[in-house]
Design a protein around this motif. Sequence first.
Motif, PDB file in Angstrom:
ATOM      1  N   LEU A  82      50.971  46.515  45.937  1.00  0.00           N
ATOM      2  CA  LEU A  82      50.010  46.729  47.217  1.00  0.00           C
ATOM      3  C   LEU A  82      50.538  46.272  48.406  1.00  0.00           C
ATOM      4  O   LEU A  82      50.304  46.880  49.440  1.00  0.00           O
ATOM      5  N   ALA A  83      51.035  45.043  48.507  1.00  0.00           N
ATOM      6  CA  ALA A  83      51.452  44.325  49.481  1.00  0.00           C
ATOM      7  C   ALA A  83      52.614  45.093  50.078  1.00  0.00           C
ATOM      8  O   ALA A  83      52.782  45.225  51.270  1.00  0.00           O
ATOM      9  N   ALA A  84      53.391  45.576  49.394  1.00  0.00           N
ATOM     10  CA  ALA A  84      54.501  46.096  49.514  1.00  0.00           C
ATOM     11  C   ALA A  84      54.352  47.486  50.227  1.00  0.00           C
ATOM     12  O   ALA A  84      55.191  48.062  51.377  1.00  0.00           O
ATOM     13  N   LEU A  85      53.233  48.164  49.792  1.00  0.00           N
ATOM     14  CA  LEU A  85      52.792  49.370  50.567  1.00  0.00           C
ATOM     15  C   LEU A  85      52.471  49.228  51.798  1.00  0.00           C
ATOM     16  O   LEU A  85      52.842  50.029  52.828  1.00  0.00           O
ATOM     17  N   GLY A  86      51.776  48.224  52.273  1.00  0.00           N
ATOM     18  CA  GLY A  86      51.347  47.570  53.643  1.00  0.00           C
ATOM     19  C   GLY A  86      50.321  48.179  54.237  1.00  0.00           C
ATOM     20  O   GLY A  86      49.610  49.140  53.654  1.00  0.00           O
ATOM     21  N   GLY A  93      42.956  54.565  35.255  1.00  0.00           N
ATOM     22  CA  GLY A  93      42.537  53.628  36.004  1.00  0.00           C
ATOM     23  C   GLY A  93      43.402  52.226  35.696  1.00  0.00           C
ATOM     24  O   GLY A  93      43.576  51.431  36.524  1.00  0.00           O
ATOM     25  N   THR A  94      43.951  52.234  34.683  1.00  0.00           N
ATOM     26  CA  THR A  94      44.580  50.932  33.978  1.00  0.00           C
ATOM     27  C   THR A  94      45.780  50.958  34.498  1.00  0.00           C
ATOM     28  O   THR A  94      46.583  49.599  34.419  1.00  0.00           O
ATOM     29  N   VAL A  95      46.415  52.071  35.159  1.00  0.00           N
ATOM     30  CA  VAL A  95      47.795  51.776  35.778  1.00  0.00           C
ATOM     31  C   VAL A  95      47.865  50.771  37.135  1.00  0.00           C
ATOM     32  O   VAL A  95      48.665  50.156  37.240  1.00  0.00           O
ATOM     33  N   VAL A  96      46.609  50.760  37.694  1.00  0.00           N
ATOM     34  CA  VAL A  96      46.519  49.960  38.866  1.00  0.00           C
ATOM     35  C   VAL A  96      45.525  48.698  38.553  1.00  0.00           C
ATOM     36  O   VAL A  96      44.474  48.929  38.134  1.00  0.00           O
ATOM     37  N   ASP A  97      46.003  47.698  38.942  1.00  0.00           N
ATOM     38  CA  ASP A  97      45.161  46.376  38.940  1.00  0.00           C
ATOM     39  C   ASP A  97      44.121  46.462  39.667  1.00  0.00           C
ATOM     40  O   ASP A  97      44.233  46.447  41.065  1.00  0.00           O
ATOM     41  N   GLU A  98      42.674  46.844  39.272  1.00  0.00           N
ATOM     42  CA  GLU A  98      41.710  47.391  39.953  1.00  0.00           C
ATOM     43  C   GLU A  98      41.185  46.081  40.760  1.00  0.00           C
ATOM     44  O   GLU A  98      40.657  46.343  42.021  1.00  0.00           O
ATOM     45  N   ASP A  99      41.171  44.791  40.330  1.00  0.00           N
ATOM     46  CA  ASP A  99      40.855  43.662  41.060  1.00  0.00           C
ATOM     47  C   ASP A  99      41.672  43.477  42.407  1.00  0.00           C
ATOM     48  O   ASP A  99      41.190  43.163  43.506  1.00  0.00           O
ATOM     49  N   ALA A 100      43.062  43.753  42.019  1.00  0.00           N
ATOM     50  CA  ALA A 100      43.773  43.700  43.164  1.00  0.00           C
ATOM     51  C   ALA A 100      43.794  44.733  44.241  1.00  0.00           C
ATOM     52  O   ALA A 100      43.962  44.541  45.482  1.00  0.00           O
ATOM     53  N   LEU A 101      43.415  45.928  43.666  1.00  0.00           N
ATOM     54  CA  LEU A 101      43.079  47.139  44.614  1.00  0.00           C
ATOM     55  C   LEU A 101      41.919  46.642  45.230  1.00  0.00           C
ATOM     56  O   LEU A 101      41.872  47.166  46.809  1.00  0.00           O
ATOM     57  N   VAL A 102      40.895  46.541  44.969  1.00  0.00           N
ATOM     58  CA  VAL A 102      39.595  45.944  45.621  1.00  0.00           C
ATOM     59  C   VAL A 102      40.031  45.026  46.623  1.00  0.00           C
ATOM     60  O   VAL A 102      39.428  45.288  47.831  1.00  0.00           O
ATOM     61  N   ALA A 103      40.626  43.964  46.162  1.00  0.00           N
ATOM     62  CA  ALA A 103      41.006  43.105  47.457  1.00  0.00           C
ATOM     63  C   ALA A 103      41.741  43.691  48.544  1.00  0.00           C
ATOM     64  O   ALA A 103      41.776  43.290  49.666  1.00  0.00           O
ATOM     65  N   GLY A 149      42.245  44.611  54.018  1.00  0.00           N
ATOM     66  CA  GLY A 149      43.271  45.382  54.820  1.00  0.00           C
ATOM     67  C   GLY A 149      44.751  45.497  54.243  1.00  0.00           C
ATOM     68  O   GLY A 149      45.587  45.661  55.254  1.00  0.00           O
ATOM     69  N   THR A 150      45.173  44.745  53.211  1.00  0.00           N
ATOM     70  CA  THR A 150      46.473  44.825  52.959  1.00  0.00           C
ATOM     71  C   THR A 150      46.739  46.287  52.781  1.00  0.00           C
ATOM     72  O   THR A 150      47.974  46.567  53.193  1.00  0.00           O
ATOM     73  N   ILE A 151      46.186  47.448  52.474  1.00  0.00           N
ATOM     74  CA  ILE A 151      46.621  48.601  52.457  1.00  0.00           C
ATOM     75  C   ILE A 151      45.492  49.423  53.593  1.00  0.00           C
ATOM     76  O   ILE A 151      44.325  48.808  53.505  1.00  0.00           O
ATOM     77  N   GLY A 184      30.773  50.345  49.549  1.00  0.00           N
ATOM     78  CA  GLY A 184      30.301  50.361  51.323  1.00  0.00           C
ATOM     79  C   GLY A 184      31.604  50.580  52.055  1.00  0.00           C
ATOM     80  O   GLY A 184      31.475  50.255  53.275  1.00  0.00           O
ATOM     81  N   LEU A 185      32.848  51.023  51.700  1.00  0.00           N
ATOM     82  CA  LEU A 185      33.925  50.950  52.023  1.00  0.00           C
ATOM     83  C   LEU A 185      34.184  52.537  52.803  1.00  0.00           C
ATOM     84  O   LEU A 185      34.188  53.275  51.822  1.00  0.00           O
ATOM     85  N   GLU A 186      34.434  52.796  54.003  1.00  0.00           N
ATOM     86  CA  GLU A 186      34.724  54.044  54.412  1.00  0.00           C
ATOM     87  C   GLU A 186      36.228  54.550  54.301  1.00  0.00           C
ATOM     88  O   GLU A 186      36.508  55.515  54.446  1.00  0.00           O
ATOM     89  N   ASN A 187      37.108  53.434  53.799  1.00  0.00           N
ATOM     90  CA  ASN A 187      38.765  53.666  53.672  1.00  0.00           C
ATOM     91  C   ASN A 187      38.935  54.037  52.299  1.00  0.00           C
ATOM     92  O   ASN A 187      40.055  53.951  51.826  1.00  0.00           O
ATOM     93  N   VAL A 188      38.066  54.379  51.362  1.00  0.00           N
ATOM     94  CA  VAL A 188      38.180  54.858  50.073  1.00  0.00           C
ATOM     95  C   VAL A 188      37.418  56.090  49.742  1.00  0.00           C
ATOM     96  O   VAL A 188      36.344  56.249  50.031  1.00  0.00           O
ATOM     97  N   VAL A 189      38.198  56.877  49.192  1.00  0.00           N
ATOM     98  CA  VAL A 189      37.553  58.131  48.595  1.00  0.00           C
ATOM     99  C   VAL A 189      37.516  58.134  47.089  1.00  0.00           C
ATOM    100  O   VAL A 189      38.351  57.981  46.379  1.00  0.00           O
ATOM    101  N   MET A 190      36.224  58.445  46.619  1.00  0.00           N
ATOM    102  CA  MET A 190      35.913  58.126  45.102  1.00  0.00           C
ATOM    103  C   MET A 190      35.393  59.595  44.303  1.00  0.00           C
ATOM    104  O   MET A 190      34.411  60.167  44.871  1.00  0.00           O
ATOM    105  N   LEU A 191      36.312  59.996  43.422  1.00  0.00           N
ATOM    106  CA  LEU A 191      35.878  61.191  42.635  1.00  0.00           C
ATOM    107  C   LEU A 191      35.409  60.615  41.179  1.00  0.00           C
ATOM    108  O   LEU A 191      35.993  59.459  40.625  1.00  0.00           O
ATOM    109  N   PRO A 192      34.534  61.309  40.442  1.00  0.00           N
ATOM    110  CA  PRO A 192      34.201  60.908  39.229  1.00  0.00           C
ATOM    111  C   PRO A 192      35.167  61.493  37.855  1.00  0.00           C
ATOM    112  O   PRO A 192      34.713  62.095  37.037  1.00  0.00           O
ATOM    113  N   HIS A 193      36.480  61.166  38.300  1.00  0.00           N
ATOM    114  CA  HIS A 193      37.328  61.619  37.093  1.00  0.00           C
ATOM    115  C   HIS A 193      37.157  63.124  36.841  1.00  0.00           C
ATOM    116  O   HIS A 193      37.136  63.441  35.787  1.00  0.00           O
TER     117      HIS A 193
END
Length: 337
Positions: free
Chosen positions: A242-246, A257-267, A272-274, A294-303
Amino acid sequence: MTTDTSAASAAAAAAPAPTGTAATAQRILRVGPVNPQVARTLDEEFDALVLPSDPAERAAFLAEQAGGIRIAVCSGRVGVDTELMRSLPALEAIINFGVGYDATDVAQAAERGIPLSNTPDVLNDCVADTALALYLDTLRQVSAADRFVRAGRWAAGEGFPLTARASGRTVGILGLGRIGTAIAQRLEAFGCRIHYHNRSERPESGYTYHRTVRELAEAVDVLVVAASGGPDSVGIVGAAELAALGPQGHLVNIARGTVVDEDALVAALTEGTIAGAGLDVYEREPQVPEALFGLENVVMLPHVGSGTRETRADMAELVLSNLRRYLADGTLLTPIS
C-alpha cells in the motif's frame, strides 16, 4: 448488457440426469445458506439434508447422519471447513456455489481424494463490471457526490472537491485469470495501460508483467485485486504494498477480503498513505471495519460482484449440473484442478 449464458447452458446439456441412482437424504447435505433455486431443487428433487446452524443441534445431527453423507453442497462464503469435513467420513464430493472456495479445507479434501467443483466463467462479466463500477466510483467519487447533493450542500452553495481522472491511467491487475483479464479488457477501452502480477507470466496478454506485488504497486496508479483466495494469497497486499501504491494511488478489491491486510488498509486510508479504495469484499464478512464508515475516500459494497439475476441463475444451473453429473458417473463438470 446481455449476460453470456453459453457456459452454463453447455454444462447443463452435458450433464445427464441421474439414472438408477436416485439421491436420498442420506447422501446429500446442504451446508449453510445457498442460492434459492439450488436450495429448492435440493429439497424437492434430492430430498437433501440441511446442516443445522445451532452448535448443539449440529452435533446431534452429525452423530446420527454423518456416516451416510456422500456429497456436500455449499456456498463460497460458508464452505466445508476443517471440523465439518473431519466429521463426514463418507464424504466423496463437494459442490461449491461460487468461484471462490477458500472457506473449504482444500488441503484436507486433497488428502482424502475428495473432488471439489466451483462455478467459473459464468460470472466473469458481472464481476468485471462491478470492478469497473468501483474503479469509476473510487476515482470520480460518484457515491460521495450523490451524498453531497442529497445533503443539500450543493444547493447551499458549497462546491464539490475535484476528483481524479479515470481514463488514461496505469492500472495494475493482481491476478490475471479469467476475471482479471475481463477487467483489463474493460479498462483498455478507457485508454488505460495494463500491468499485472500473476503466479506465472502470461506473455500472450501483451500487458506489462511484474515479478512481485510490491513492484506492481510501485508502477501503477490503481491496483485492482482479482487474485484467488486461499492460504497462499492471504495478506499479499500489506502495508508495504500500500505504501508502494502511494498517496495518489487507489485500490479496488473484488477478489477476497483476505488477500488484503485489512488492518493495514484501514490505516492507509485513514492516514492518507493511499488516496482511496473501492471494496466489495472484506476479511470478516459481513463485518466491516467501523473506521471505514466515516471516510469519504472509500466505496463499500456488500459482496455483490456477481449479484445479478442472470449470473446467479447461471451459477445455480452449473451447481445442479455438477451434482447431477456426479450422481450419474462420479465426475464433476467443473472440478478445481
